[in-house]
Design an enzyme around this catalytic site. Structure first.
Site, mmCIF file in Angstrom:
data_model
loop_
_atom_site.group_PDB
_atom_site.id
_atom_site.type_symbol
_atom_site.label_atom_id
_atom_site.label_comp_id
_atom_site.label_asym_id
_atom_site.label_seq_id
_atom_site.Cartn_x
_atom_site.Cartn_y
_atom_site.Cartn_z
ATOM 1 N N ARG A 54 37.567 26.267 40.594
ATOM 2 C CA ARG A 54 38.478 25.980 41.713
ATOM 3 C C ARG A 54 38.690 24.471 41.807
ATOM 4 O O ARG A 54 39.782 23.994 42.086
ATOM 5 C CB ARG A 54 37.904 26.554 43.012
ATOM 6 C CG ARG A 54 38.100 28.071 43.097
ATOM 7 C CD ARG A 54 37.733 28.624 44.457
ATOM 8 N NE ARG A 54 36.307 28.800 44.620
ATOM 9 C CZ ARG A 54 35.642 29.938 44.389
ATOM 10 N NH1 ARG A 54 36.304 31.019 44.013
ATOM 11 N NH2 ARG A 54 34.349 30.011 44.564
ATOM 12 N N PHE A 103 45.677 37.453 41.592
ATOM 13 C CA PHE A 103 44.366 38.026 41.928
ATOM 14 C C PHE A 103 43.632 37.038 42.843
ATOM 15 O O PHE A 103 42.528 36.595 42.551
ATOM 16 C CB PHE A 103 43.530 38.314 40.676
ATOM 17 C CG PHE A 103 44.254 39.116 39.620
ATOM 18 C CD1 PHE A 103 44.328 40.503 39.718
ATOM 19 C CD2 PHE A 103 44.879 38.493 38.543
ATOM 20 C CE1 PHE A 103 44.979 41.252 38.746
ATOM 21 C CE2 PHE A 103 45.548 39.230 37.568
ATOM 22 C CZ PHE A 103 45.603 40.609 37.664
ATOM 23 N N ASP A 161 47.745 39.459 45.556
ATOM 24 C CA ASP A 161 46.589 40.355 45.451
ATOM 25 C C ASP A 161 47.020 41.729 45.962
ATOM 26 O O ASP A 161 47.923 41.838 46.792
ATOM 27 C CB ASP A 161 45.398 39.835 46.270
ATOM 28 C CG ASP A 161 44.058 40.405 45.788
ATOM 29 O OD1 ASP A 161 43.310 39.677 45.102
ATOM 30 O OD2 ASP A 161 43.774 41.588 46.085
ATOM 31 N N SER A 162 46.363 42.772 45.460
ATOM 32 C CA SER A 162 46.725 44.123 45.901
ATOM 33 C C SER A 162 45.958 44.536 47.159
ATOM 34 O O SER A 162 46.248 45.571 47.749
ATOM 35 C CB SER A 162 46.449 45.129 44.778
ATOM 36 O OG SER A 162 45.108 45.026 44.367
ATOM 37 N N ASP A 218 42.948 35.200 37.517
ATOM 38 C CA ASP A 218 41.510 35.518 37.615
ATOM 39 C C ASP A 218 41.340 37.000 37.958
ATOM 40 O O ASP A 218 40.943 37.351 39.065
ATOM 41 C CB ASP A 218 40.857 34.630 38.687
ATOM 42 C CG ASP A 218 39.353 34.859 38.784
ATOM 43 O OD1 ASP A 218 38.752 35.301 37.789
ATOM 44 O OD2 ASP A 218 38.789 34.606 39.863
ATOM 45 N N CYS A 266 36.177 37.891 33.242
ATOM 46 C CA CYS A 266 34.761 38.030 33.631
ATOM 47 C C CYS A 266 34.197 39.317 33.045
ATOM 48 O O CYS A 266 33.186 39.834 33.513
ATOM 49 C CB CYS A 266 34.609 38.021 35.146
ATOM 50 S SG CYS A 266 35.533 39.316 35.972
HETATM 51 N N1 SAH Z 1 40.090 34.432 42.173
HETATM 52 C C1 SAH Z 1 39.347 35.036 43.258
HETATM 53 C C2 SAH Z 1 38.550 36.237 42.816
HETATM 54 C C3 SAH Z 1 39.381 37.344 42.192
HETATM 55 S S1 SAH Z 1 38.629 38.897 42.238
HETATM 56 C C4 SAH Z 1 38.485 33.978 43.924
HETATM 57 O O1 SAH Z 1 38.354 32.848 43.401
HETATM 58 O O2 SAH Z 1 37.920 34.256 44.978
HETATM 59 C C5 SAH Z 1 39.868 39.963 41.688
HETATM 60 C C6 SAH Z 1 40.908 40.308 42.740
HETATM 61 O O3 SAH Z 1 41.921 41.074 42.079
HETATM 62 C C7 SAH Z 1 40.457 41.173 43.893
HETATM 63 O O4 SAH Z 1 40.756 40.520 45.101
HETATM 64 C C8 SAH Z 1 41.272 42.482 43.786
HETATM 65 O O5 SAH Z 1 41.697 42.947 45.052
HETATM 66 C C9 SAH Z 1 42.443 42.037 42.992
HETATM 67 N N2 SAH Z 1 43.125 43.040 42.156
HETATM 68 C C10 SAH Z 1 42.572 43.940 41.336
HETATM 69 N N3 SAH Z 1 43.538 44.594 40.627
HETATM 70 C C11 SAH Z 1 44.714 44.067 41.020
HETATM 71 C C12 SAH Z 1 46.076 44.294 40.649
HETATM 72 N N4 SAH Z 1 46.389 45.187 39.709
HETATM 73 N N5 SAH Z 1 47.039 43.581 41.251
HETATM 74 C C13 SAH Z 1 46.708 42.672 42.195
HETATM 75 N N6 SAH Z 1 45.455 42.377 42.578
HETATM 76 C C14 SAH Z 1 44.470 43.081 41.993
#
Ligand code: SAH
Length: 436
Positions: free
Chosen positions: A251, A267, A289-290, A340, A380
């Site tokens: 970050r 995400f 995000d979803s 991410d 990850c």
């Molecule tokens: N980058 C974030 C962590 C990401 S975790 C941070 O630094 O805090 C992954 C995220 O992807 C989750 O919030 C989950 O809700 C979202 N997610 C999973 N599949 C998804 C999709 N197909 N479209 C959008 N968001 C998604």
């Protein structure tokens, strides 16, 4: 002729340091282990098949079920067993997991060690002390225990200010749960230890999912500061233990590179990279995000930081795969994109499908990026190696007809160390890429 065991070979290597040789149990003990006679009591034992001690000699902490020839002494789930090589030599003290493919996880390779409360107090204190320099008033959150890499297989503990969230995912961790909670309180001075032992892997260990307060009481709001930015953490319902602490340094990388850029954060979860980009001077940040809950917290997190300009932020509840396509079709462009995604490949068995998903979003990201734009892209997934990930991203650039350079290899921060004997711990890989 049978190959001599590594231990036997080691005994014949001239000039070896005595301390480096695998230690043998006393002859009587070996006899007891072999014949199950009563006599010298080493407690329950797991006897390995010939040659199956090799990974333990390299200090890898897992013993798979297929490596064990015989179990003696009727250990219960989570009990400590002495792992004994086929030649009768001591291999490790380990926690027994009767229902898991990883049948035993090592607590110690020292034959003299006693696995008791004092052992866990010491191990937790050492891990906490190593992290102490990472905490100050501008950084109040970080990982205290990182499983195998801290010598504690199946134990994770994250500190969020005065609250420590612990997750036990192995039978051995479960057995020592109360001791671990006490050790965490002592080592950190935290007011509350909250348990989030609700990861799916618990089922493989034959353990029930469980969450709740173990010690102290949970404040209504758990708040942290990361690099001077305030966030609220939902330790009860949030993903993992509530926050993606492993991305802290990354970050910061995004923050340092965001000035005057139009940023797309895919995400976004509770807005970690989005707020970092705003703090770094991004002109706009679109976050996708979803999860509606995650986005609600992300907005709330932004509102907590008066110095950040909320009018520059846009939050989009959508599937990233579909959203990227509609952005591409609408001709949208960005100067910086953060990707991410969640773990597409928890194990190698999912690697192929995961590879297609990584390629898809990275290809679309290259299309959405302007010339000179930056892509911070992550995986990850334990099932995708750093090398494979870079190949996938290279393939995506090629198919997007984009020339690009890697300007940094990114990984988890210092509070997520990777023990040299446990390469599996190196799960987070990222690339900072500049499109030509
Ligand atoms: N980058 C974030 C962590 C990401 S975790 C941070 O630094 O805090 C992954 C995220 O992807 C989750 O919030 C989950 O809700 C979202 N997610 C999973 N599949 C998804 C999709 N197909 N479209 C959008 N968001 C998604």
């Amino acid at each position: 002729m049978a190959q001599p065991s590594p231990a036997a070979k080691a005994d014949r290597v001239p000039g070896r340091q005595p301390g480096r040789q695998p230690r043998r149990l006393p002859r009587e003990t070996r006899a007891v282990v072999r014949s199950s006679n009563a006599g010298l009591d080493i407690g329950p034992a797991a006897l390995l098949a010939p040659g199956r001690e090799k990974s333990l000699r390299l200090r890898h902490p897992w013993v798979f079920s297929g490596a064990i020839e015989r179990v003696e002494g009727n250990p219960a789930s989570g009990d400590t067993v002495t792992v004994v090589a086929a030649d009768g030599t001591f291999a490790a003290h380990a926690a027994y997991s009767p229902t898991s493919q990883i049948r035993a996880r090592v607590w110690s390779f020292d034959p003299q060690a006693t696995i008791d409360a004092a052992f866990f107090m010491r191990t937790v204190a050492r891990a906490a002390a190593a992290r102490a320099p990472l905490f100050d008033t501008a950084h109040t959150a970080g990982r205290i225990l990182h499983g195998e890499s801290d010598g504690l297989p199946g134990v994770v503990a994250d500190r969020y200010g005065d609250v420590v969230v612990m997750q036990c995912t192995s039978a051995g961790a479960e057995r020592w749960r109360d001791t671990l909670a006490a050790a965490l309180t002592e080592a950190t001075g935290a007011q509350c230890v909250y348990e989030r032992s609700d990861a799916e892997v618990r089922v493989l260990e034959g353990l029930p999912v469980r969450s709740g307060v173990i010690k102290g009481s949970l404040p209504d709001v758990v708040a942290i500061v990361e690099d001077g930015i305030a966030y609220r953490v939902d330790v009860v319902h949030g993903q993992k233990t509530g926050f993606y602490l492993d991305q802290r340094d990354n970050r910061n990388v995004v923050r340092r590179n965001a000035r005057d850029r139009r940023v797309l954060n895919a995400f976004c979860y509770t807005g970690g990279f989005s707020l970092a980009a705003l703090a770094g001077g991004a002109t706009s940040v679109v976050s996708v995000d979803s999860s509606a809950d995650a986005l609600a917290m992300a907005r709330d997190n932004l509102a907590r930081n008066a110095s950040l300009d909320a009018t520059r932020a846009q939050w989009v509840e959508a599937d990233v795969f579909a959203q990227f396509r509609s952005m591409r079709d609408a001709g949208a462009t960005f100067d910086m994109i953060v990707l991410d995604p969640p773990k597409f490949a928890p194990t190698a068995a999912h690697a192929e499908r995961a590879a297609r998903a990584y390629k898809d979003i990275n290809l679309l990201a290259f299309k959405l990026l302007t010339a000179g734009g930056l892509l911070a892209t992550f995986s990850c997934s334990g099932g995708i190696s750093a090398e494979l990930f870079q190949k996938i991203v290279a393939g995506a650039a090629l198919d997007a007809d984009a020339d690009a350079q890697v300007i940094a290899h990114l990984t988890a921060g210092a509070d997520h160390p990777v023990a040299l004997n446990f390469p599996e711990g190196d799960y987070l890989k990222g690339l900072l890429i500049r499109k030509a």
